[in-house]
Structure formats: structure tokens, C-alpha cells
Design a protein around this motif. Structure first.
Motif, short mmCIF file in Angstrom:
data_model
loop_
_atom_site.label_atom_id
_atom_site.label_comp_id
_atom_site.label_asym_id
_atom_site.label_seq_id
_atom_site.Cartn_x
_atom_site.Cartn_y
_atom_site.Cartn_z
N ILE A 94 -40.77 -74.35 58.14
CA ILE A 94 -40.25 -75.38 57.10
C ILE A 94 -39.73 -75.88 55.74
O ILE A 94 -40.89 -75.00 55.17
N ALA A 95 -38.14 -75.76 56.63
CA ALA A 95 -37.75 -76.42 54.49
C ALA A 95 -37.44 -77.15 54.58
O ALA A 95 -36.24 -77.70 55.62
N ASP A 96 -37.63 -78.05 53.66
CA ASP A 96 -37.33 -79.13 52.84
C ASP A 96 -36.66 -79.00 52.03
O ASP A 96 -36.32 -78.32 50.91
N GLU A 97 -34.88 -80.13 52.46
CA GLU A 97 -34.41 -79.42 50.78
C GLU A 97 -33.88 -77.83 50.19
O GLU A 97 -33.63 -77.68 49.56
N LEU A 98 -33.53 -76.85 51.19
CA LEU A 98 -33.38 -75.88 51.35
C LEU A 98 -32.39 -75.26 50.00
O LEU A 98 -32.30 -74.28 50.05
N VAL A 99 -31.24 -76.45 50.31
CA VAL A 99 -30.04 -75.43 49.77
C VAL A 99 -30.40 -76.33 48.57
O VAL A 99 -29.51 -75.75 47.34
N ASN A 100 -30.95 -77.75 47.84
CA ASN A 100 -31.45 -77.34 46.81
C ASN A 100 -31.80 -76.89 45.36
O ASN A 100 -32.04 -75.58 45.22
N ILE A 114 -34.24 -66.77 57.75
CA ILE A 114 -34.67 -67.59 58.68
C ILE A 114 -34.73 -65.82 59.63
O ILE A 114 -36.04 -66.01 60.78
N GLY A 115 -34.05 -65.40 60.34
CA GLY A 115 -33.48 -64.68 61.07
C GLY A 115 -33.96 -65.52 62.96
O GLY A 115 -33.27 -66.43 63.11
N ASP A 116 -35.01 -64.61 63.16
CA ASP A 116 -34.77 -65.48 64.95
C ASP A 116 -36.28 -66.12 64.07
O ASP A 116 -36.97 -67.02 66.03
N ARG A 117 -36.49 -66.41 63.63
CA ARG A 117 -37.61 -67.71 63.24
C ARG A 117 -37.57 -68.81 64.30
O ARG A 117 -36.04 -69.35 63.41
N GLN A 118 -37.91 -69.91 64.65
CA GLN A 118 -37.91 -71.48 65.09
C GLN A 118 -37.65 -72.11 63.52
O GLN A 118 -38.95 -71.92 62.29
N ALA A 119 -36.77 -72.62 63.04
CA ALA A 119 -36.36 -73.32 62.20
C ALA A 119 -36.69 -74.58 62.15
O ALA A 119 -35.97 -75.62 63.22
N PHE A 120 -37.39 -75.52 60.92
CA PHE A 120 -37.23 -76.93 60.84
C PHE A 120 -36.94 -77.18 59.35
O PHE A 120 -37.62 -76.65 58.76
N LEU A 121 -35.22 -77.43 59.63
CA LEU A 121 -34.86 -77.56 57.82
C LEU A 121 -34.80 -79.33 57.80
O LEU A 121 -33.76 -79.77 58.89
#
Length: 175
Positions: A94-100, A114-121
Motif C-alpha cells: 500500500i503506497a500513498d503518492e509513491l512517485v513524489n 513491487i513484483g507480484d504483490r497485490q498493490a494499492f497505489l
């Protein structure tokens, strides 16, 4: 871990934490180490429980001079924190504003990690979309969750919903 224990400090080198060599390569350091200071000890049935605090990192150049994690740039701190987080979470992220604060190469690197993880961006920054792949309007509709604040009588209420078929087609076409 006991082998790395010296003078009340536990040390991990890059060979012991898989993300450290990757991080060093991205940030241009020769090597890195993590340190945690022992705060307290208490006997337990199978030995001694040690509590640690003040986890920190050091990043070394080839001449063995180093900087601490507190001296890193904003983007370097974010990348360090993100890789530490990924090391602790094998199945999801779970990543909030990852690119900042991240350089373009670091964004690509972070998303690959992140690979194969389920991601909430989450992001309000459209830059994130430059690094993601959307294969179809149906994929867009499945991948996106839209968040909005609905104004009510007392205070705004957050709502989440899937993107409509029409909006998904529109987004995919623009993408």
C-alpha cells in the motif's frame, strides 16, 4: 542475528538484507548497513528478549566515508523507506503518492520491486500513469478505484467506486 551484535548495537550488512545492495546501486553508494541499538533486555523461558530502538542506516562511498539516513535527500529517504517496507511485506503493498520525490529511474525501479504483490497505489500525480500498463478498458475498470469526498450536512464523507465502463474506455483511449 547474534553474530552482528556488538557493543549493544545490532548490525546488518547488505548481504543480510537483500534490499540494501539494490538500494546502493540505485543511489550510487558502495555499500550500506542497518543498525539498531539495544534498549532493554529481559529474561524469558528460552533465553533473553532484547528490545531494539533507533533503527538507522549508513551509506558508504568507495572511500569508506559515509552518510547517515538522516542526511539523505527527500527522494532517497522515500526510496529507502519503500524498499524496507517491501522487505517486510511479501504479499501486498500500500503506497500513498509513491512517485513524489523520486527520480524517473527510481520510479521504474520501485514499481519493478513491487513484483507480484497485490498493490494499492494512490496518486494525484499523473506521472504514475507513465509507468503503469493498461491493456484494455476492462482492465482499467478493474484496476481503478475512484475516491471522492461527498459533501454532507456535517462534514465530507469519503466514497469509493469503480470507474464506469464509459470512463474506462475514455481513459484507455487517452492512454
Amino acid at each position: 542475528l547474534i553474530e552482528g551484535f556488538k557493543d549493544g548495537t545490532l548490525r546488518w550488512q547488505e548481504g543480510e538484507l537483500a534490499f540494501l545492495p539494490k538500494l546502493c546501486a540505485q543511489m550510487g553508494f558502495a555499500r550500506a548497513e542497518y543498525l539498531a541499538e539495544a534498549r532493554g533486555r529481559r529474561p524469558i523461558s528460552r533465553g533473553t528478549e532484547v528490545t531494539y530502538e533507533r533503527v538507522r542506516a549508513r551509506f558508504f562511498w568507495s572511500d569508506e566515508n559515509y552518510i547517515s539516513d538522516g542526511e539523505l535527500s527527500y527522494g532517497q529517504k522515500r526510496l529507502l523507506t519503500f524498499l524496507h517496507y517491501l522487505a517486510c511485506n511479501e504479499n501486498f503493498v500500500i503506497a500513498d503518492e509513491l512517485v513524489n520525490g523520486l527520480h524517473h529511474d527510481w520510479i521504474d525501479f520501485a514499481l519493478n520491486e513491487i513484483g507480484d504483490r497485490q498493490a494499492f497505489l494512490t496518486s494525484q500525480n499523473p506521472l504514475l500513469f507513465d509507468y503503469l500498463e493498461f491493456k484494455s478498458p476492462e482492465g482499467v475498470q478493474q484496476q481503478f478505484v475512484l475516491c471522492a469526498a461527498e459533501v454532507g450536512k456535517s462534514r465530507p464523507k469519503m466514497t469509493w467506486r469503480q470507474m464506469s465502463t464509459e470512463k474506462a474506455r475514455e481513459f484507455h483511449g487517452a492512454y
